[in-house]
Write an enzyme that holds these catalytic residues in place. Structure first.
Site, PDB file in Angstrom:
ATOM      1  N   ASN B 100       0.910  -1.250  -0.022  1.00 49.52           N
ATOM      2  CA  ASN B 100       0.120  -0.137  -0.013  1.00 49.52           C
ATOM      3  C   ASN B 100       0.925   1.067   0.004  1.00 49.52           C
ATOM      4  O   ASN B 100       0.834   2.062   0.874  1.00 49.52           O
ATOM      5  CB  ASN B 100      -0.920  -0.157   1.244  1.00 49.52           C
ATOM      6  CG  ASN B 100      -1.636  -1.207   1.270  1.00 49.52           C
ATOM      7  OD1 ASN B 100      -1.197  -2.389   2.052  1.00 49.52           O
ATOM      8  ND2 ASN B 100      -2.772  -1.416   0.885  1.00 49.52           N
ATOM      9  N   HIS B 185      -6.544  -9.585   4.629  1.00 45.59           N
ATOM     10  CA  HIS B 185      -7.054  -8.685   5.561  1.00 45.59           C
ATOM     11  C   HIS B 185      -8.574  -8.920   5.771  1.00 45.59           C
ATOM     12  O   HIS B 185      -9.189  -8.734   4.782  1.00 45.59           O
ATOM     13  CB  HIS B 185      -6.932  -7.233   5.443  1.00 45.59           C
ATOM     14  CG  HIS B 185      -7.602  -6.176   6.259  1.00 45.59           C
ATOM     15  ND1 HIS B 185      -7.227  -6.083   7.543  1.00 45.59           N
ATOM     16  CD2 HIS B 185      -8.406  -5.523   5.680  1.00 45.59           C
ATOM     17  CE1 HIS B 185      -8.147  -5.133   8.009  1.00 45.59           C
ATOM     18  NE2 HIS B 185      -8.716  -4.946   7.092  1.00 45.59           N
ATOM     19  N   ASP B 310       1.987  -5.022  13.038  1.00 50.68           N
ATOM     20  CA  ASP B 310       1.213  -3.964  12.111  1.00 50.68           C
ATOM     21  C   ASP B 310       1.575  -2.695  11.963  1.00 50.68           C
ATOM     22  O   ASP B 310       0.888  -1.657  12.257  1.00 50.68           O
ATOM     23  CB  ASP B 310      -0.263  -4.154  12.547  1.00 50.68           C
ATOM     24  CG  ASP B 310      -1.256  -3.419  11.689  1.00 50.68           C
ATOM     25  OD1 ASP B 310      -0.982  -3.397  10.305  1.00 50.68           O
ATOM     26  OD2 ASP B 310      -2.280  -2.832  12.103  1.00 50.68           O
ATOM     27  N   GLY B 329      -3.895   3.234  12.329  1.00 44.42           N
ATOM     28  CA  GLY B 329      -2.753   2.521  12.147  1.00 44.42           C
ATOM     29  C   GLY B 329      -2.031   3.071  13.470  1.00 44.42           C
ATOM     30  O   GLY B 329      -2.032   4.246  13.795  1.00 44.42           O
TER      31      GLY B 329
END
Lengths: 313, 428
Positions: B100, B185, B310, B329
């Site tokens: 991403n 995901h 993560d 995040g």
């Protein structure tokens, strides 16, 4: 209710962000102060100089008629200089963040900022960044404390008490900050609360707030002293919550028939603006023997005057 | 490079079922020459310099399976140099980067660029993934075969989920043919739409739209149903709820797959969000304490195979917003191991299981020869003082972005040295 506010009791909070933060003393302090303003607002000379020299900024990120004008009038009647920011023309439209706007306004040394924002918690964020008191005029679906306070004042004005009353809050609970603030406040003041809504419009775990849940309106209104209707917030409904407005009206719209299950002297309330013919029958909304909707607006100014006075340093 | 000798360490190397006190010898090429209780002061030539670790721990360098790199496109949040330094400070020597970026890693030419940047700027092992679909739009499959030939080791849309069931079944079929690894995901967008935190009383109180645990479960159930019919290498990136743990445990009896969990979901719950802390806006969201306990239990009985950081660096400007507007995040690669050790210190999980989920398990899933201390392999390892107390302060973090989910948290255990190919690249 005492006419003179006990000066020894101080408000426990710096800002008015939500009913959740208030103690019962805080609530009584605000309601006592507000009841002092009711008669003033009916008199010929409505102007005081309590907040003379103070600056109040109204920062409304969401369209609002009654709340914004109510706050504006409240500030002016107390003698404050009131400025209402027009968001459509401001830098926010050009990409400025809430914090930057807050810092800019803070540099102008306001004494009060009244904020309405579409995001829950926006007023909390603002309050961390400015030196003056922040009054929440509605944030997302979280809280609308002055609406709950004015509702409480309206009920007290008519029923002389809240403790022991049975109050139904009906309609779009999921999207409603008014419902949340009212649940906190009316619970604190000792009312029994029935939540009446289709399950699709009930927030998760709402029963943990100590309320009774009903998806049948007639059962939910049984023996209620107050029937508080909420606006169906179609603008916040992305996907299909309801089949149609006409079906909603059939099952959840307040009609004479459904109202007959409540007590004979039950009062109808609505925070406005109303969707006539969707959540409420238009004749009921205007029935001066039952509806206190106009009184809510009237007392709204008094409650907001009290809040501005108490929270302004 | 001179030979290096370490003695008096507690060594845990799950790949080789090693859990004993002993030493470590690294040869002139940076490879492991000797390890374990056989390595002690008595069998090392006396003229050599010996480092006495005084009961500190040696673990294989951690393999972090879910890291957002920032490069290309978001260099202001993190670049390969800052990321590699942050990883080393946390004992992580191998990372799997998510696609991403801007542009998305979805074609062969961008992979070349990525590998070159990674090699030039970073000191750790970088294993890039590529997108499952072009521009992570969930419409057209990427070239798994060609991308694999360029060194891509797994395919994922990273923060996104394949919603279309027909496409997912075709992806699995291709993965079967090409022996590709899929990282999913799990999130049903129709159910999670507009959601920001766990659905429940906290969401109702904060006035934030919730994400129900079934949004995750439905994708897991769908994919595992497909997997029973189409065998391929399939891994669920992160799970967050009791329901997911139960389902995975049950399904694992019938079909082969693996799954991971973020250290955030193992350590925190929805109550930590407090008064709109945007650093705790995570995906999947933090859920209830009961969910957290189930995840810990799932790690214990090895229903969950991998712990990931993560790591998702976000700059201050993306987080100093209302909760609805703030980016999702948290930065976490440096605190992955210390925070995992909390589970050992509070006696929730055995140390070997934690280290396994951070080293040999991810390596095995990815089919990479990392995360072990096998003789002859690169000496990628970390030395850890597992009792050292410290407090997380965002200003002290090495990562370019300071959006830690555990600001001011008191932790016990810190990496004191990290080695890659026998070279000490981090020293506390």
């Amino acid at each position: 209710m005492a006419m003179k506010t006990n000066k020894a009791i101080k408000i426990s909070q710096k800002h008015l962000l939500g009913i959740q933060d208030l103690s019962i003393n805080d609530v009584n302090l605000i309601l006592d102060e507000a009841s002092n303003f009711i008669n003033l607002n009916k008199s010929k000379n409505k102007k005081l100089d309590t907040l003379r020299g103070k600056t109040q900024i109204n920062l409304f990120f969401e369209p609002s008629t009654r709340t914004q004008s109510s706050f504006e009038l409240a500030g002016k009647r107390l003698g404050a200089d009131v400025m209402s920011m027009n968001i459509t023309n401001s830098a926010i439209k050009k990409g400025e963040t809430l914090i930057d706007t807050a810092m800019t306004l803070n540099a102008m040394h306001p004494d009060l900022i009244v904020i309405r924002h579409q995001d829950s918690g926006a007023c909390n964020l603002l309050s961390q960044k400015v030196n003056c008191a922040v009054i929440n005029a509605g944030d997302g679906r979280r809280e609308h404390p002055t609406q709950a306070l004015l509702d409480a004042l309206t009920i007290i004005n008519r029923k002389k008490k809240i403790e022991g009353l049975k109050i139904a809050i009906c309609g779009d609970i999921l999207h409603s900050r008014v419902a949340r603030s009212n649940i906190y406040l009316l619970n604190m003041l000792g009312a029994e609360i029935n939540i009446v809504a289709p399950t699709n419009l009930m927030p998760s775990d709402i029963e943990k707030f100590g309320v009774n849940l009903f998806s049948d309106m007639k059962n939910g209104l049984k023996n209620c002293d107050i029937v508080m209707m909420l606006r169906l917030q179609n603008e916040r409904m992305g996907s299909s919550f309801l089949a149609s407005n006409r079906e909603y009206y059939e099952y959840y719209g307040l009609t004479q028939d459904k109202l007959s299950h409540a007590k004979d002297d039950a009062l109808i309330m609505h925070p406005g603006p109303m969707n006539r013919g969707i959540e409420i029958d238009t004749n009921l909304a205007d029935d001066i023997n039952k509806s206190v909707i106009r009184e809510q607006v009237e007392l709204g100014v008094a409650v907001r005057m009290a809040c501005l006075k108490i929270f302004c340093k | 490079m001179k030979k290096q000798y370490f003695i008096n360490a507690n060594i845990i190397d799950p790949h080789n079922s090693l859990n004993e006190s002993g030493g470590l010898i690294i040869n002139e090429d940076g490879k492991i020459e000797g390890i374990g209780k056989k390595v002690n002061r008595n069998n090392i030539p006396s003229r050599e310099k010996i480092i006495d670790l005084k009961d500190k721990y040696i673990f294989p360098g951690l393999v972090d399976m879910r890291v957002f790199a920032g490069e290309p496109g978001y260099e202001y949040k993190e670049n390969f140099r800052t990321l590699s330094n942050a990883a080393l400070a946390g004992g992580v020597t191998s990372i799997v980067t998510m696609p991403n970026t801007d542009p998305i890693i979805d074609n062969v030419s961008i992979v070349d660029f990525l590998k070159r940047r990674g090699r030039d700027k970073s000191k750790i092992n970088i294993f890039p993934t590529a997108a499952l679909t072009k521009n992570i739009e969930g419409i057209t499959m990427t070239e798994f075969g060609l991308l694999q030939k360029k060194g891509i080791i797994a395919f994922t849309d990273g923060i996104k989920t394949i919603q279309n069931t027909r496409l997912m079944s075709r992806i699995m079929t291709s993965a079967h043919d090409l022996n590709s690894l899929i990282l999913q995901h799990a999130e049903d967008y129709e159910l999670s739409k507009g959601g920001m935190i766990n659905d429940g009383i906290i969401a109702t109180k904060l006035g934030l739209q919730g994400i129900r645990d079934i949004a995750e479960l439905i994708i897991i159930e769908r994919d595992l149903t497909l997997l029973e019919n189409i065998k391929c290498r399939y891994h669920i990136s992160q799970i967050s709820s009791s329901k997911s743990v139960e389902t995975i445990k049950r399904r694992k009896q019938r079909v082969k797959f693996t799954c991971g969990v973020s250290i955030n979901n193992l350590s925190l719950n929805e109550n930590d969000i407090g008064d709109f802390k945007t650093f705790l806006k995570l995906s999947p969201p933090l859920r209830t304490e009961q969910d957290r306990v189930s995840l810990v239990q799932g790690l214990n009985d090895e229903t969950i195979n991998v712990i990931v950081s993560d790591h998702k660096p976000e700059d201050e400007e993306s987080k100093r917003l209302t909760f609805a507007q703030a980016a999702t995040g948290a930065s976490g690669i440096e605190t992955l191991l210390p925070l995992s050790l909390e589970l050992y210190h509070n006696e929730s999980v055995k140390l070997e299981i934690i280290i396994k989920a951070l080293t040999s398990n991810p390596a095995k899933i990815l089919k990479i020869n990392k995360g072990n201390l096998t003789i002859g392999n690169d000496a990628d390892f970390c030395i850890v003082d597992i009792n050292k107390p410290w407090i997380v302060k965002k200003d002290k973090l090495v990562s370019k972005s300071k959006n830690t989910s555990i600001e001011d948290k008191k932790l016990q255990g810190k990496v004191t040295n990290t080695f890659v190919k026998g070279v000490e690249l981090f020293k506390l």
